[in-house]
Design a protein around this motif. Structure first.
Motif, mmCIF file in Angstrom:
data_model
loop_
_atom_site.group_PDB
_atom_site.id
_atom_site.type_symbol
_atom_site.label_atom_id
_atom_site.label_comp_id
_atom_site.label_asym_id
_atom_site.label_seq_id
_atom_site.Cartn_x
_atom_site.Cartn_y
_atom_site.Cartn_z
ATOM 1 N N PRO A 106 0.817 -1.209 0.000
ATOM 2 C CA PRO A 106 0.000 0.000 0.000
ATOM 3 C C PRO A 106 0.857 1.268 0.000
ATOM 4 C CG PRO A 106 -0.063 -1.074 2.132
ATOM 5 C CD PRO A 106 0.774 -1.931 1.259
ATOM 6 N N GLN A 107 0.229 2.321 -0.441
ATOM 7 C CA GLN A 107 0.897 3.627 -0.451
ATOM 8 C C GLN A 107 1.128 4.103 0.981
ATOM 9 O OE1 GLN A 107 1.841 5.588 -3.247
ATOM 10 N NE2 GLN A 107 1.587 3.544 -4.116
ATOM 11 N N ALA A 108 2.145 4.968 1.137
ATOM 12 C CA ALA A 108 2.395 5.553 2.449
ATOM 13 C C ALA A 108 1.167 6.344 2.881
ATOM 14 C CB ALA A 108 3.607 6.462 2.381
ATOM 15 N N GLU A 109 0.803 6.181 4.142
ATOM 16 C CA GLU A 109 -0.353 6.916 4.671
ATOM 17 C C GLU A 109 0.143 7.976 5.634
ATOM 18 O OE1 GLU A 109 -2.881 4.169 6.664
ATOM 19 O OE2 GLU A 109 -3.605 3.230 4.827
ATOM 20 N N LYS A 110 -0.336 9.177 5.452
ATOM 21 C CA LYS A 110 -0.040 10.260 6.407
ATOM 22 C C LYS A 110 -1.317 10.557 7.171
ATOM 23 C CE LYS A 110 4.218 11.927 5.341
ATOM 24 N NZ LYS A 110 5.277 12.305 6.275
ATOM 25 N N PHE A 111 -1.162 10.766 8.466
ATOM 26 C CA PHE A 111 -2.344 11.036 9.270
ATOM 27 C C PHE A 111 -2.798 12.475 9.047
ATOM 28 C CE2 PHE A 111 -4.629 12.147 13.139
ATOM 29 C CZ PHE A 111 -5.542 11.109 13.173
ATOM 30 N N ASP A 112 -4.074 12.614 8.730
ATOM 31 C CA ASP A 112 -4.649 13.932 8.506
ATOM 32 C C ASP A 112 -5.115 14.497 9.851
ATOM 33 O OD1 ASP A 112 -5.961 16.147 7.734
ATOM 34 O OD2 ASP A 112 -7.441 15.140 6.455
ATOM 35 N N CYS B 100 -4.756 0.859 17.138
ATOM 36 C CA CYS B 100 -4.916 0.383 15.755
ATOM 37 C C CYS B 100 -6.389 0.411 15.358
ATOM 38 C CB CYS B 100 -4.375 -1.031 15.610
ATOM 39 S SG CYS B 100 -2.611 -1.111 15.803
ATOM 40 N N LYS B 101 -7.266 -0.025 16.261
ATOM 41 C CA LYS B 101 -8.696 -0.036 15.943
ATOM 42 C C LYS B 101 -9.199 1.393 15.719
ATOM 43 C CE LYS B 101 -10.275 -4.361 16.189
ATOM 44 N NZ LYS B 101 -10.931 -5.019 15.059
ATOM 45 N N TRP B 102 -8.703 2.323 16.519
ATOM 46 C CA TRP B 102 -9.134 3.717 16.357
ATOM 47 C C TRP B 102 -8.675 4.257 15.003
ATOM 48 C CZ3 TRP B 102 -6.354 8.384 15.969
ATOM 49 C CH2 TRP B 102 -7.166 9.532 15.998
ATOM 50 N N LEU B 103 -7.420 3.963 14.647
ATOM 51 C CA LEU B 103 -6.920 4.441 13.351
ATOM 52 C C LEU B 103 -7.704 3.813 12.213
ATOM 53 C CD1 LEU B 103 -3.090 4.503 13.968
ATOM 54 C CD2 LEU B 103 -4.492 6.415 13.239
ATOM 55 N N GLN B 104 -8.050 2.537 12.369
ATOM 56 C CA GLN B 104 -8.812 1.877 11.299
ATOM 57 C C GLN B 104 -10.205 2.478 11.162
ATOM 58 O OE1 GLN B 104 -8.424 -2.428 12.054
ATOM 59 N NE2 GLN B 104 -7.215 -2.426 10.183
ATOM 60 N N SER B 105 -10.778 2.876 12.286
ATOM 61 C CA SER B 105 -12.121 3.456 12.206
ATOM 62 C C SER B 105 -12.077 4.800 11.489
ATOM 63 C CB SER B 105 -12.710 3.612 13.596
ATOM 64 O OG SER B 105 -12.059 4.662 14.274
ATOM 65 N N HIS B 106 -10.899 5.409 11.350
ATOM 66 C CA HIS B 106 -10.767 6.655 10.599
ATOM 67 C C HIS B 106 -10.195 6.419 9.207
ATOM 68 C CE1 HIS B 106 -11.526 8.342 14.523
ATOM 69 N NE2 HIS B 106 -11.770 9.487 13.942
ATOM 70 N N GLY B 107 -10.166 5.157 8.799
ATOM 71 C CA GLY B 107 -9.762 4.861 7.430
ATOM 72 C C GLY B 107 -8.274 4.664 7.231
ATOM 73 N N TYR B 108 -7.506 4.514 8.315
ATOM 74 C CA TYR B 108 -6.073 4.246 8.167
ATOM 75 C C TYR B 108 -5.785 2.794 8.479
ATOM 76 C CZ TYR B 108 -5.745 9.277 8.141
ATOM 77 O OH TYR B 108 -5.909 10.588 7.827
ATOM 78 N N LEU B 109 -4.518 2.411 8.298
ATOM 79 C CA LEU B 109 -4.051 1.071 8.669
ATOM 80 C C LEU B 109 -4.911 -0.042 8.068
ATOM 81 C CD1 LEU B 109 -2.904 1.051 12.401
ATOM 82 C CD2 LEU B 109 -1.530 0.771 10.370
#
Lengths: 188, 402
Positions: free
Chosen positions: B8-14, B234-243
């Motif tokens: 996957p592409q690098a993800e930056k946190f918004d 990790c679950k919190w980040l996933q709920s915002h569309g990351y990881l």
């Protein structure tokens, strides 16, 4: 084939690589065969998924064994030390009237028996599930199968499978790219 | 063994996606600081113990995250690459935890009797202070140790995070080897720091008491609860569309660690209890005598059942670890760590029984440190990618199966 080989056990096919057998296994799975197996020289990652295998029931069996061990330990210590022969050790209570009594000092017994029974359940359950011990297996009648401990991969479809048909299964394994497709016979 | 691993592409946190959480953290920090301040003004002793409680709660969590980060490199793990950046972001908060220690340091300088009576104990008067303990519990050595813990943990956690972020840019494998060396140094450092920090800051609340299981008991709680924190992050980040690449297999494995450290915690906690109760030596049994009497006994039993029995059975099941059930288990374990630390610290304040004033003060102090560390965590999150993008083992981590 000599006269002593009578019953058709299975039809086997040989593959050259883990890649080939992995994708062949997916096709066997999708075709609806149930009594079949893959034999490889080393564990192939994701093979259980490619074969459509579901989770083993062994863990449930081990859980029951562990629970049995726990209850055995509980009864073993309480029946003897609280009931049959109450003994005072270090002034600790020896009956249920003081809350749990000195139950915490018996935890190692319950804990060890839980582990012991679970371990027995795991080992003997696995052995029974695999049908071991066995003196021989019909696949050893196929000389090429010895290569399974070297560098060849085998898919075996057993004759007990409801979809099994000697000609159709042969053709099917051929279509998967299997080599040396051979009927394997069992001793009567 | 599918051949096409999609890297996957690098993800930056918004930062905008963290805005809601940021306001929660600001609110918690504000409310907590005011509440802890009022508690301290009303009763310095309660305030000091509450702050120590909250400080050590988060200290164990962060040291635990540092342990998992080190373990990843030391064992050359493949599975944990995708979740490693969050371990790094959390472990690197160790550089800010020394801020939370400042109030305790001030108390130790101004009026140490609020927490540690040994500071002003006279070795001639206090017979139990004589002998070997007096050499260890000396004021200058206490400060040297505290500085050493913070410095070592700060250095190593920073090296691990900085090198990992540098690898995101250049992809050089040399960073992996540097991190491995730092991690192998980090595990014994973590063990020594947590053990002696536990002795200095918790066990010394009652300096007459002995326990040879103390360090490993704290470690068992720290490792389990920090893995719970990593799962929730990790679950919190996933709920915002990351990881997105973190799948049920990774959660299954993290759930296994939650299970392992549930059992390990019980094993160590029980060993400590068993050794002390069987030997029946007064200066050892005092700890359990206080905690197994009156209202403390109800809390101690709740901890035994809540932290071990209640978590043992559900975490046996694969299905729970692979689904949303793990969120409940992880939250519960963090709550039980709260109870564990509360039972360690607060009976030294109120040996007679549980008091709501102490609980309220502890909750405020907890909110204060949680809010402050949370804000720093969001800052860390925005500084780099959400997972190590150019780690050589990323592909293995993505296709990991149990």
């Amino acid at each position: 084939m000599s006269e002593s080989y009578k019953r058709l056990h299975a039809i086997g096919a040989e593959f050259d690589s883990a890649y080939a057998i992995y994708h062949a296994a997916e096709k066997v799975r999708d075709s609806g065969y149930t009594n079949w197996d893959c034999h490889t020289p080393f564990p192939v990652h994701g093979m259980d998924k490619a074969m459509g295998m579901r989770k083993s029931w062994l863990s449930a069996f081990i859980f029951c064994c562990g629970l049995t061990g726990f209850i055995t330990g509980l009864l073993l210590v309480t029946v003897t030390s609280y009931g049959l022969y109450p003994t005072i050790v270090n002034g600790k209570p020896n009956d249920w009237s003081h809350g749990m009594g000195a139950l915490q000092f018996f935890f190692p017994v319950m804990y060890e028996l839980t582990i012991l029974f679970s371990a027995f359940g795991a080992v003997f359950g696995m052995i029974i599930r695999n049908g071991l011990p066995k003196f021989n297996h019909p696949l050893f009648n196929w000389s090429r199968f010895a290569k399974v401990t070297d560098d060849k991969f085998f898919i075996i479809i057993e004759s007990s499978d409801p979809l099994f048909s000697e000609t159709k299964t042969k053709a099917f394994l051929d279509s998967l790219g299997g080599k040396h497709i051979t009927p394997v016979f069992d001793h009567e | 063994m599918s051949d096409h691993i999609h890297i996957p592409q690098a993800e930056k946190f918004d930062a905008r996606k963290g805005a809601k959480l940021k306001s929660v953290f600001v609110g918690a920090a504000g409310l907590g600081l005011v509440g802890a301040g009022i508690a301290f003004a009303m009763s310095p002793k309660i305030g000091a113990h509450a702050w120590l409680f909250a400080f050590f709660y988060f200290f164990t969590l962060l040291v635990g995250c540092f342990f998992w980060n080190c373990l990843h490199h030391a064992t050359d793990s493949e599975w944990s690459v995708v979740v490693r950046r969050q371990m790094e972001n959390l472990a690197a908060l160790l550089r800010y935890i020394s801020l939370a220690f400042i109030p305790i340091a001030i108390i130790c300088v101004v009026n140490p009797d609020l927490l540690y009576r040994w500071f002003r104990a006279d070795p001639q008067q206090d017979l139990l202070m004589l002998g070997t303990k007096a050499k260890y519990l000396s004021v200058p050595f206490f400060w040297v140790r505290a500085c050493a813990f913070f410095f070592l943990l700060f250095m190593l956690s920073t090296v691990l995070r900085r090198r990992s972020m540098a690898q995101d840019k250049d992809g050089a494998s040399s960073h992996t080897f540097t991190m491995r060396k730092a991690a192998i140094a980090g595990i014994p450092t973590m063990a020594i720091c947590l053990t002696f920090a536990g002795i200095d800051w918790l066990k010394a609340l009652n300096h007459h008491w002995y326990s040879t299981m103390w360090g490993v008991y704290l470690f068992a709680g720290a490792a389990g609860s920090s893995m719970a924190l990593i799962v929730l992050t990790c679950k919190w980040l996933q709920s915002h569309g990351y990881l997105k690449p973190v799948n049920e297999e990774h959660y299954h494995l993290m759930g296994k660690f939650l299970f392992a450290f549930t059992v390990f915690w019980a094993y160590i906690g029980f060993s400590q209890y068993m050794l002390i109760t069987y030997a029946n030596i007064p200066e050892e049994t005092i700890y359990f005598r206080v905690r197994n009497t009156g209202s403390w006994n109800y809390l101690s039993m709740s901890l035994v059942f809540g932290r071990f029995f209640f978590m043992f059975v559900p975490l046996l099941f694969q299905g729970l670890k692979k689904t949303r059930g793990i969120i409940f288990c992880a939250s519960w374990i963090l709550f039980m760590q709260f109870l564990d630390m509360f039972i360690i610290i607060m009976p030294e304040l109120n040996p007679d029984g549980f008091s709501f004033a102490a609980l309220l003060a502890a909750v405020f102090a907890w909110l204060a440190i949680a809010g402050i560390l949370g804000l720093f965590f969001l800052k860390h999150l925005g500084q780099g990618c959400v997972f190590p993008t150019k780690d050589p083992r990323l592909a293995e981590s993505l296709k990991f199966t149990n």
